[in-house]
Write a protein that holds these residues in place. Structure first.
Motif, mmCIF file in Angstrom:
data_model
loop_
_atom_site.group_PDB
_atom_site.id
_atom_site.type_symbol
_atom_site.label_atom_id
_atom_site.label_comp_id
_atom_site.label_asym_id
_atom_site.label_seq_id
_atom_site.Cartn_x
_atom_site.Cartn_y
_atom_site.Cartn_z
ATOM 1 N N VAL A 12 6.493 -11.334 2.264
ATOM 2 C CA VAL A 12 6.232 -11.188 3.560
ATOM 3 C C VAL A 12 5.385 -9.756 3.598
ATOM 4 N N VAL A 13 5.958 -8.620 2.865
ATOM 5 C CA VAL A 13 5.647 -7.308 2.974
ATOM 6 C C VAL A 13 4.081 -7.551 2.050
ATOM 7 N N THR A 14 3.932 -8.349 1.169
ATOM 8 C CA THR A 14 2.682 -8.100 0.558
ATOM 9 C C THR A 14 1.691 -8.815 1.602
ATOM 10 N N ALA A 15 2.116 -10.039 2.227
ATOM 11 C CA ALA A 15 1.024 -10.379 3.292
ATOM 12 C C ALA A 15 0.936 -9.648 4.391
ATOM 13 N N ALA A 16 1.847 -8.691 4.774
ATOM 14 C CA ALA A 16 1.556 -7.783 5.904
ATOM 15 C C ALA A 16 0.558 -6.842 5.360
ATOM 16 N N ALA A 17 0.875 -6.097 4.003
ATOM 17 C CA ALA A 17 -0.033 -5.172 3.782
ATOM 18 C C ALA A 17 -1.507 -5.655 3.518
ATOM 19 N N ALA A 18 -1.591 -6.921 3.187
ATOM 20 C CA ALA A 18 -3.031 -7.606 2.928
ATOM 21 C C ALA A 18 -3.625 -7.736 4.247
ATOM 22 N N LEU A 19 -2.946 -8.254 5.298
ATOM 23 C CA LEU A 19 -3.467 -8.163 6.653
ATOM 24 C C LEU A 19 -3.707 -7.136 7.255
ATOM 25 N N LEU A 20 -3.222 -5.966 6.987
ATOM 26 C CA LEU A 20 -3.691 -4.605 7.177
ATOM 27 C C LEU A 20 -4.979 -4.139 6.554
ATOM 28 N N ALA A 21 -4.897 -4.403 5.204
ATOM 29 C CA ALA A 21 -6.458 -4.102 4.656
ATOM 30 C C ALA A 21 -7.501 -4.888 5.123
ATOM 31 N N LEU A 22 -7.203 -6.150 5.408
ATOM 32 C CA LEU A 22 -8.287 -7.018 6.167
ATOM 33 C C LEU A 22 -8.674 -6.326 7.499
ATOM 34 N N MET A 23 -7.847 -6.089 8.021
ATOM 35 C CA MET A 23 -7.963 -5.346 9.479
ATOM 36 C C MET A 23 -8.850 -4.186 9.384
ATOM 37 N N ALA A 24 -8.495 -3.562 8.389
ATOM 38 C CA ALA A 24 -9.184 -2.146 8.078
ATOM 39 C C ALA A 24 -10.472 -2.637 7.862
ATOM 40 N N VAL A 25 -10.760 -3.351 6.919
ATOM 41 C CA VAL A 25 -12.362 -3.883 6.505
ATOM 42 C C VAL A 25 -13.105 -4.185 7.699
ATOM 43 N N ALA A 26 -12.403 -4.904 8.521
ATOM 44 C CA ALA A 26 -13.144 -5.319 9.688
ATOM 45 C C ALA A 26 -13.582 -4.482 10.936
ATOM 46 N N ALA A 27 -12.405 -3.409 10.923
ATOM 47 C CA ALA A 27 -12.954 -2.168 11.654
ATOM 48 C C ALA A 27 -13.902 -1.577 11.379
ATOM 49 N N VAL A 28 -14.147 -1.173 9.897
ATOM 50 C CA VAL A 28 -15.121 -0.345 9.387
ATOM 51 C C VAL A 28 -16.384 -1.043 9.701
ATOM 52 N N MET A 29 -16.592 -2.526 9.363
ATOM 53 C CA MET A 29 -17.651 -3.366 9.458
ATOM 54 C C MET A 29 -18.128 -3.353 10.852
ATOM 55 N N TYR A 30 -17.267 -3.329 11.758
ATOM 56 C CA TYR A 30 -17.734 -3.217 13.204
ATOM 57 C C TYR A 30 -18.203 -1.849 13.590
ATOM 58 N N ALA A 31 -17.772 -0.805 12.871
ATOM 59 C CA ALA A 31 -18.306 0.499 13.418
ATOM 60 C C ALA A 31 -19.621 0.550 12.865
#
Length: 201
Positions: A12-31
């Motif tokens: 569950v911790v690995t999944a949370a970290a992966a989801l945070l990383a995915l959200m980070a990529v989406a935020a940068v791409m949106y910028a």
């Protein structure tokens, strides 16, 4: 009765970290996408505004307002992406304060996502109130709404919904019992014990 290895990171911790990383990529791409969309939107808006009763100064003021809004949004999105990437790395290390930081950021992120949905929904559902005598401003706002790409506002809505859901999922994952046990595990000291100040007698 067997207990899980405290040194092994729970799924569950690995999944949370992966989801945070995915959200980070989406935020940068949106910028980055915001800056590309801004250039095309300004060009289309200037062409459309040429046929209105607005003066060149009014058109320039509207372009400046839109530019500040979109560039500011891009900067905020970029900073959010960097913050999410850092938090993803901190979560993977299992530092004790990581979960609290994530929960604080998640609460702010859910609030920001809901505000974004409200603004975007209002832009689509409600016309901007403009005084009856100010026809040029009304025409400019109408042309501006048409100048955005057709997919831009739906993309913003989708990302806002994804942001809210992503933060909620991360918060739930890190609140699960396996994550709680792992973050509360005792960390071994890396320092050797100090020798006694005097030899025992």
């Amino acid at each position: 009765m067997s207990y899980p290895d405290p040194a092994r990171r729970p799924a569950v911790v690995t999944a949370a970290a992966a989801l945070l990383a995915l959200m980070a990529v989406a935020a940068v791409m949106y910028a980055v996408a915001s800056l590309f969309v801004l250039a095309g939107t300004v060009d289309v808006f200037r062409s459309a505004a040429a046929g209105t009763a607005a003066s060149p100064d009014e058109v320039d003021a509207m372009v400046l307002l839109v530019s500040i809004w979109m560039v500011g949004g891009a900067v905020v999105s970029l900073l959010a992406g960097v913050l999410l990437a850092v938090l993803a790395g901190v979560v993977r290390t299992g530092r004790s304060g990581a979960r609290v930081a994530i929960w604080v950021v998640a609460g702010l992120g859910v609030l920001a996502g809901c505000c974004g949905l409200t603004v975007l929904g209002g832009m689509r559902a409600l016309p901007l109130p403009v005084a009856e005598e100010d026809r040029s401003a009304a025409e400019l706002f109408a042309r501006l709404s048409e100048a955005y790409p057709d997919w831009w506002i739906p993309l913003g809505v989708g990302l806002s919904v994804g942001q809210v859901l992503g933060y909620l999922v991360v918060a739930v994952l890190l609140a699960s019992p396996p994550a709680s046990n792992w973050f509360r595990r005792p960390t071994p000291s890396t320092h050797a014990p100090y020798p006694p100040p005097y030899a025992p007698r």
